[in-house]
Design an enzyme around this catalytic site. Structure first.
Site, mmCIF file in Angstrom:
data_model
loop_
_atom_site.group_PDB
_atom_site.id
_atom_site.type_symbol
_atom_site.label_atom_id
_atom_site.label_comp_id
_atom_site.label_asym_id
_atom_site.label_seq_id
_atom_site.Cartn_x
_atom_site.Cartn_y
_atom_site.Cartn_z
ATOM 1 C CB ILE A 1 46.102 53.158 61.642
ATOM 2 C CG1 ILE A 1 44.576 53.348 61.735
ATOM 3 C CG2 ILE A 1 46.484 52.368 60.399
ATOM 4 C CD1 ILE A 1 44.005 54.267 60.674
ATOM 5 C CG ASN B 1 47.255 53.178 44.952
ATOM 6 O OD1 ASN B 1 46.584 52.482 44.173
ATOM 7 N ND2 ASN B 1 48.282 52.686 45.634
ATOM 8 N N GLY C 1 53.523 53.193 52.844
ATOM 9 C CA GLY C 1 52.928 53.988 53.922
ATOM 10 C C GLY C 1 51.879 53.229 54.719
ATOM 11 C CB VAL C 2 48.810 54.424 56.397
ATOM 12 C CG1 VAL C 2 47.964 55.031 55.323
ATOM 13 C CG2 VAL C 2 47.947 53.880 57.518
ATOM 14 C CG ASP C 3 47.494 51.075 50.541
ATOM 15 O OD1 ASP C 3 46.730 50.205 51.002
ATOM 16 O OD2 ASP C 3 47.579 51.348 49.327
ATOM 17 C CB SER D 1 46.424 63.511 51.097
ATOM 18 O OG SER D 1 45.629 62.911 50.120
ATOM 19 C CB THR D 2 49.711 64.377 55.583
ATOM 20 O OG1 THR D 2 49.742 63.237 56.445
ATOM 21 C CG2 THR D 2 48.379 65.076 55.699
ATOM 22 N N GLY D 3 51.381 62.043 53.452
ATOM 23 C CA GLY D 3 52.651 61.324 53.297
ATOM 24 C C GLY D 3 53.181 61.548 51.892
HETATM 25 N N1 AR6 Z 1 49.613 54.046 60.968
HETATM 26 C C1 AR6 Z 1 49.112 55.298 60.922
HETATM 27 N N2 AR6 Z 1 49.563 56.258 60.080
HETATM 28 C C2 AR6 Z 1 50.592 55.927 59.261
HETATM 29 C C3 AR6 Z 1 51.180 54.642 59.259
HETATM 30 C C4 AR6 Z 1 50.646 53.671 60.157
HETATM 31 N N3 AR6 Z 1 51.124 52.435 60.225
HETATM 32 N N4 AR6 Z 1 52.181 54.650 58.336
HETATM 33 C C5 AR6 Z 1 52.214 55.887 57.802
HETATM 34 N N5 AR6 Z 1 51.269 56.669 58.366
HETATM 35 P P1 AR6 Z 1 50.898 57.796 53.246
HETATM 36 P P2 AR6 Z 1 49.206 59.304 51.339
HETATM 37 C C6 AR6 Z 1 50.939 58.085 58.102
HETATM 38 O O1 AR6 Z 1 52.114 58.084 52.468
HETATM 39 O O2 AR6 Z 1 50.044 60.519 51.518
HETATM 40 C C7 AR6 Z 1 50.559 54.697 49.545
HETATM 41 O O3 AR6 Z 1 51.610 54.115 48.849
HETATM 42 C C8 AR6 Z 1 52.012 58.975 57.526
HETATM 43 O O4 AR6 Z 1 52.842 59.487 58.568
HETATM 44 O O5 AR6 Z 1 50.701 56.452 53.802
HETATM 45 O O6 AR6 Z 1 47.726 59.435 51.393
HETATM 46 C C9 AR6 Z 1 49.216 54.494 48.857
HETATM 47 O O7 AR6 Z 1 49.138 53.252 48.190
HETATM 48 C C10 AR6 Z 1 51.172 60.076 56.891
HETATM 49 O O8 AR6 Z 1 50.886 61.086 57.852
HETATM 50 O O9 AR6 Z 1 49.554 58.112 52.357
HETATM 51 C C11 AR6 Z 1 49.167 55.635 47.906
HETATM 52 O O10 AR6 Z 1 49.844 55.344 46.703
HETATM 53 C C12 AR6 Z 1 49.861 59.396 56.531
HETATM 54 O O11 AR6 Z 1 49.912 58.101 57.131
HETATM 55 C C13 AR6 Z 1 49.869 56.746 48.633
HETATM 56 O O12 AR6 Z 1 50.737 56.095 49.570
HETATM 57 C C14 AR6 Z 1 49.620 59.235 55.055
HETATM 58 O O13 AR6 Z 1 50.828 58.876 54.398
HETATM 59 C C15 AR6 Z 1 48.927 57.601 49.414
HETATM 60 O O14 AR6 Z 1 49.626 58.694 49.945
#
Ligand code: AR6
Length: 170
Positions: A12, A25, A33-35, A122-124
């Site tokens: 992204i 969060n 993750g994406v954050d 939320s799917t990570g």
């Molecule tokens: N670009 C696009 N999508 C991504 C990327 C990227 N660079 N990296 C991961 N994803 P997650 P959550 C996808 O875990 O489940 C964080 O630590 C990944 O494949 O990032 O909402 C926050 O600070 C998945 O499908 O977020 C929170 O504590 C999606 O992003 C917590 O994770 C979401 O995965 C939030 O958990």
């Protein structure tokens, strides 16, 4: 008008759109993750603004969203929303996830955003079932009629999400 929906696979932080959404969060102070990717690529300005928001309003509740600028990213804004942590209360979790999409779209509209990009919130690490999450995401976007938002991009980072979105959008 119903916005046009586009599906892209990848990172992204590379997408050019007026706004990108972060799956944050409630601390708003970053994470993995994406954050983590958004803060790393966007630089320290985003975190500074998140801290200012925290000082003003405290934590961001699940389902709600806040806005910062996008630092070094090729977007104008980052909309930080907090997805639900999946806990088997399907109804409650679904409502909260729908709120994430709706509240992000509302904030974007207020900023005259024409194109907005969502990750699969939320799917990570929050373990929301990917199939259900995609259905909710698409439904909320389709139900959001707007004179301002023209295009919504869903970015899928993992193959499983990409397959699910492809199926649902065709
Ligand atoms: N670009 C696009 N999508 C991504 C990327 C990227 N660079 N990296 C991961 N994803 P997650 P959550 C996808 O875990 O489940 C964080 O630590 C990944 O494949 O990032 O909402 C926050 O600070 C998945 O499908 O977020 C929170 O504590 C999606 O992003 C917590 O994770 C979401 O995965 C939030 O958990």
């Amino acid at each position: 008008m119903e916005p046009t929906i586009e599906l892209i696979s990848g990172d992204i932080t590379r997408i050019k759109s007026d706004a990108i959404v972060n799956a944050a969060n409630s601390s708003l102070l970053g994470g993995g993750g994406v954050d983590g990717a958004i803060h790393r690529a966007g630089g320290p300005k985003i975190l500074e603004e998140c801290k200012e928001i925290r000082d003003r309003q405290g934590k961001c509740k699940t389902g709600e969203a806040v806005i910062t600028t996008a630092g070094n990213l090729p977007a104008k804004y980052v909309i930080h929303t907090v997805g639900p942590i999946w806990n088997n209360d399907e109804e409650k979790c679904s409502q909260l996830l729908a709120n994430c999409y709706r509240n992000s779209l509302k904030l974007a509209e207020g900023l005259d955003v024409k194109t907005i990009t969502f990750p699969n919130i939320s799917t990570g690490v929050y373990r929301f079932p990917k199939d259900l999450a995609a259905k909710i995401a698409i439904q909320e976007v389709k139900n959001f009629n707007s004179e301002i938002i023209e295009k919504v991009i869903f970015v899928c980072f993992d193959d499983e999400n990409e397959e699910i979105y492809k199926k649902l959008l065709n």
